[in-house]
Motif scaffolding. Structure first.
Motif, PDB file in Angstrom:
ATOM      1  N   ILE A   4      -0.937  59.068  17.995  1.00 58.99           N
ATOM      2  CA  ILE A   4      -0.095  60.259  17.988  1.00 58.99           C
ATOM      3  C   ILE A   4       0.037  60.762  19.421  1.00 58.99           C
ATOM      4  N   THR A   5       1.273  60.996  19.836  1.00 54.74           N
ATOM      5  CA  THR A   5       1.549  61.550  21.158  1.00 54.74           C
ATOM      6  C   THR A   5       2.219  62.902  20.956  1.00 54.74           C
ATOM      7  N   ILE A   6       1.643  63.928  21.571  1.00 54.08           N
ATOM      8  CA  ILE A   6       2.172  65.287  21.436  1.00 54.08           C
ATOM      9  C   ILE A   6       2.631  65.789  22.795  1.00 54.08           C
ATOM     10  N   HIS A   7       3.888  66.183  22.867  1.00 53.28           N
ATOM     11  CA  HIS A   7       4.445  66.832  24.052  1.00 53.28           C
ATOM     12  C   HIS A   7       4.434  68.330  23.763  1.00 53.28           C
ATOM     13  N   LYS A   8       3.750  69.099  24.609  1.00 57.15           N
ATOM     14  CA  LYS A   8       3.680  70.543  24.379  1.00 57.15           C
ATOM     15  C   LYS A   8       3.603  71.272  25.703  1.00 57.15           C
ATOM     16  N   ASN A   9       4.616  72.108  25.950  1.00 54.58           N
ATOM     17  CA  ASN A   9       4.651  72.962  27.130  1.00 54.58           C
ATOM     18  C   ASN A   9       4.404  72.188  28.425  1.00 54.58           C
ATOM     19  N   GLY A  10       5.058  71.055  28.566  1.00 56.52           N
ATOM     20  CA  GLY A  10       4.976  70.259  29.777  1.00 56.52           C
ATOM     21  C   GLY A  10       3.796  69.323  29.862  1.00 56.52           C
ATOM     22  N   THR A  14      -2.391  62.297  23.925  1.00 54.52           N
ATOM     23  CA  THR A  14      -2.330  61.134  23.050  1.00 54.52           C
ATOM     24  C   THR A  14      -3.691  60.905  22.422  1.00 54.52           C
ATOM     25  N   GLY A  15      -3.685  60.566  21.145  1.00 55.55           N
ATOM     26  CA  GLY A  15      -4.932  60.283  20.456  1.00 55.55           C
ATOM     27  C   GLY A  15      -4.674  59.471  19.207  1.00 55.55           C
ATOM     28  N   GLU A  16      -5.744  59.025  18.626  1.00 52.87           N
ATOM     29  CA  GLU A  16      -5.674  58.171  17.442  1.00 52.87           C
ATOM     30  C   GLU A  16      -6.127  58.975  16.224  1.00 52.87           C
ATOM     31  N   VAL A  17      -5.470  58.750  15.104  1.00 52.36           N
ATOM     32  CA  VAL A  17      -5.886  59.376  13.842  1.00 52.36           C
ATOM     33  C   VAL A  17      -6.087  58.280  12.803  1.00 52.36           C
ATOM     34  N   ASN A  20      -2.928  57.301   7.239  1.00 48.97           N
ATOM     35  CA  ASN A  20      -2.569  58.237   6.181  1.00 48.97           C
ATOM     36  C   ASN A  20      -3.160  59.627   6.416  1.00 48.97           C
ATOM     37  N   ALA A  21      -3.295  59.999   7.694  1.00 45.06           N
ATOM     38  CA  ALA A  21      -3.830  61.312   8.055  1.00 45.06           C
ATOM     39  C   ALA A  21      -2.727  62.364   8.053  1.00 45.06           C
ATOM     40  N   ASN A  22      -3.108  63.580   7.720  1.00 50.87           N
ATOM     41  CA  ASN A  22      -2.229  64.734   7.857  1.00 50.87           C
ATOM     42  C   ASN A  22      -2.664  65.447   9.131  1.00 50.87           C
ATOM     43  N   LEU A  23      -1.743  65.629  10.079  1.00 54.81           N
ATOM     44  CA  LEU A  23      -2.109  66.180  11.388  1.00 54.81           C
ATOM     45  C   LEU A  23      -2.620  67.605  11.307  1.00 54.81           C
ATOM     46  N   LYS A  31     -10.389  67.999  14.730  1.00 58.57           N
ATOM     47  CA  LYS A  31     -10.220  66.649  15.244  1.00 58.57           C
ATOM     48  C   LYS A  31      -8.860  66.579  15.917  1.00 58.57           C
ATOM     49  N   PHE A  32      -8.582  65.510  16.654  1.00 62.08           N
ATOM     50  CA  PHE A  32      -7.261  65.378  17.254  1.00 62.08           C
ATOM     51  C   PHE A  32      -6.230  65.515  16.154  1.00 62.08           C
ATOM     52  N   PRO A  33      -5.198  66.279  16.341  1.00 59.68           N
ATOM     53  CA  PRO A  33      -4.631  66.805  17.570  1.00 59.68           C
ATOM     54  C   PRO A  33      -5.075  68.213  17.939  1.00 59.68           C
TER      55      PRO A  33
END
Length: 99
Positions: A4-10, A14-17, A20-23, A31-33
């Motif tokens: 999972i890659t999250i772009h937030k406020n610049g 990135t992390g692994e889940v 069948n995970a719910n973020l 846990k990440f994220p």
């Protein structure tokens, strides 16, 4: 396991889940994220977990009625509610304070 890659406020995180995970559930149990994903109720009522999907949309199910009701036309722009999705493939999302 999905990346999972999250772009937030610049910033980009990135992390692994697990498959069948719910973020939102992952963030709720620290846990990440977490703490990168903003979320609220976890039941598709508040829209705080809304994110724009940058990559991986083709692996997600069609929006459910909660997403259609809360997101409206933003679905056409790629927005989804993370609390309503269970991730089984890599996903890249954007969540800014203005979302």
């Amino acid at each position: 396991m999905p990346i999972i890659t999250i772009h937030k406020n610049g910033q980009i995180q990135t992390g692994e889940v697990k498959n069948n995970a719910n973020l939102v559930v992952c963030a709720g149990i620290k846990k990440f994220p977490y703490p990168h994903l903003k979320y609220g109720c976890g039941m598709g009522k508040c829209c705080k977990c809304a994110c724009r999907v940058i990559a991986g949309q083709e692996h997600l199910p069609e929006p459910n009625w909660k997403e259609l009701k809360l997101l409206g036309d933003r679905i056409d722009l790629g927005f989804r509610l993370m609390c309503q999705l269970w991730v089984s493939h890599d996903l890249e999302i954007e969540q800014n304070d203005l979302v």
